[in-house]
Design a protein around this motif. Structure first.
Motif, PDB file in Angstrom:
ATOM      1  N   VAL A   1       0.858  -1.278   0.101  1.00  0.00           N
ATOM      2  CA  VAL A   1      -0.177  -0.055  -0.033  1.00  0.00           C
ATOM      3  C   VAL A   1       0.890   1.289   0.145  1.00  0.00           C
ATOM      4  O   VAL A   1       0.534   2.170  -0.662  1.00  0.00           O
ATOM      5  CB  VAL A   1      -0.891   0.088   1.246  1.00  0.00           C
ATOM      6  CG1 VAL A   1      -1.875   1.269   1.330  1.00  0.00           C
ATOM      7  CG2 VAL A   1      -1.979  -1.186   0.828  1.00  0.00           C
TER       8      VAL A   1
ATOM      9  N   LEU B   1     -10.159  -2.949   3.123  1.00  0.00           N
ATOM     10  CA  LEU B   1      -9.431  -3.888   2.738  1.00  0.00           C
ATOM     11  C   LEU B   1      -9.139  -5.324   3.417  1.00  0.00           C
ATOM     12  O   LEU B   1      -8.506  -5.151   4.478  1.00  0.00           O
ATOM     13  CB  LEU B   1      -8.106  -3.158   2.346  1.00  0.00           C
ATOM     14  CG  LEU B   1      -7.020  -4.168   1.670  1.00  0.00           C
ATOM     15  CD1 LEU B   1      -7.585  -4.489   0.184  1.00  0.00           C
ATOM     16  CD2 LEU B   1      -5.731  -3.484   1.572  1.00  0.00           C
TER      17      LEU B   1
ATOM     18  N   LEU C   1      -5.883  -1.827  -6.567  1.00  0.00           N
ATOM     19  CA  LEU C   1      -5.895  -1.096  -5.478  1.00  0.00           C
ATOM     20  C   LEU C   1      -5.744   0.426  -5.874  1.00  0.00           C
ATOM     21  O   LEU C   1      -6.403   1.415  -5.200  1.00  0.00           O
ATOM     22  CB  LEU C   1      -4.889  -1.335  -4.295  1.00  0.00           C
ATOM     23  CG  LEU C   1      -4.903  -0.654  -3.027  1.00  0.00           C
ATOM     24  CD1 LEU C   1      -6.196  -0.637  -2.390  1.00  0.00           C
ATOM     25  CD2 LEU C   1      -3.747  -1.119  -2.061  1.00  0.00           C
TER      26      LEU C   1
END
Length: 246
Positions: free
Chosen positions: A37, A98, A128
Motif C-alpha cells: 500500500v 481492505l 488498489l
C-alpha cells in the motif's frame, strides 16, 4: 511509523482535485500489505501513514485529519469496523475496507457501516490504485452540494446524503446514496445487479452476491409513503419511477 507531515484540511469531505496531495492512513498489521500500500500511495504522489492496530489508529485519527482511511478487519486488538464510527464521527474521514473477509454478508456489513468501498484480499496493486483514485482523485465539482428531485416531494442532497420524503428527513449510508443516485440517473430504465454492483462497489457482480437486493430493500423502506417507488422488473432488474397517479 507515522510520517511527520503538515496537516492538510480535506477538501469537499475527503474529495480532492487531481492536483492535490492527500494524506492516506492504512490500518493493517500485515507488513507485506503495509509495503504494498505504501508503494501504491507514494507512487500516486500522496502521503502514506500507517497504524498496525486499533489503538494506534485512534491515536492517529485524533492527531491528524486524513483524506482517506484504508481499514483492515482483522486487527490484533479489534475488528476494524469498530473504528467506523470514530472515523466518520470524530475524524470525519471517508474510509474503504481492505480485508480477507470476503463473504457477501461481510461486504454488506462494511458498506452498511459507511465504507465507500469493500476490497477483498488478495488485491493487485494496480486494482488498489484504481480504487483509491476513484475515491480520492475525483474532481471537486463532481461533489458540490446538489439537490436532486424525484416526483413532487422526494429530494436528495448528494453531498450531505439527506433524503427528504414528504415531511421526514433521513441520512442514507454511502452505499445507499450511490445506489439512489444511480437509480435517479437511470429513471424509468431497469438496472440489473451487474450494473448496480459496478455503480455501488466498482466491481463485477458475482452469483450469490445480494448487496444490490439488500440495499434496494432498504431504499424501499426509506421511500415508503411517497409517490416514488423502486419496481422489480423480472429478468431485467430494478427501476425507480414515480407512480402514475401521483
Amino acid at each position: 511509523m507515522f510520517a511527520a507531515t503538515r496537516l492538510v484540511e480535506p477538501l469537499r469531505r475527503g474529495f480532492l482535485s487531481v492536483t492535490e496531495t492527500a494524506d492516506i492512513l492504512l490500518v493493517d498489521d500485515d507488513v507485506l500489505i503495509q509495503l504494498m500500500v505504501e508503494d501504491v500511495v507514494t507512487q500516486m504522489g500522496h502521503r502514506f501513514h500507517c497504524a498496525a492496530d486499533g489503538a494506534h489508529a485512534r491515536s492517529a485519527l485524533k492527531r491528524q485529519r486524513f483524506d482517506l482511511v484504508i481499514l483492515d478487519r482483522r486487527l490484533p486488538d479489534t475488528d476494524g469496523l469498530l473504528l467506523a464510527q470514530t472515523i466518520q464521527a470524530e475524524a470525519r474521514a471517508p474510509f474503504i475496507v481492505l480485508s480477507s473477509l470476503s463473504a457477501s454478508h461481510d461486504q454488506l456489513l462494511g458498506l452498511g457501516l459507511g465504507a465507500l468501498d469493500y476490497i477483498c484480499k488478495p488485491v493487485e496493486p494496480a486494482l488498489l490504485r484504481a480504487r483509491i483514485a476513484r475515491h480520492i482523485d475525483a474532481p471537486r465539482e463532481a461533489h458540490e452540494d446538489r439537490v436532486l428531485t424525484v416526483g413532487k416531494a422526494v429530494q436528495f442532497n448528494t453531498q450531505t446524503r439527506r433524503l427528504s420524503v414528504g415531511g421526514r428527513t433521513e441520512v442514507l449510508s454511502p452505499a445507499e446514496s450511490r445506489l439512489f443516485v444511480h437509480l435517479i440517473h437511470t429513471l424509468d430504465r431497469p438496472s440489473d445487479r451487474l450494473e448496480i454492483s459496478k455503480a455501488i462497489c466498482g466491481r463485477e457482480w458475482v452469483y450469490g452476491d445480494r448487496t444490490a437486493d439488500v440495499l434496494v430493500s432498504r431504499l424501499r423502506r426509506r421511500l415508503a409513503g411517497s409517490e416514488v417507488e423502486i419496481v422489480t422488473v423480472h429478468g431485467l432488474g430494478y427501476l425507480l419511477t414515480a407512480k402514475p397517479d401521483a
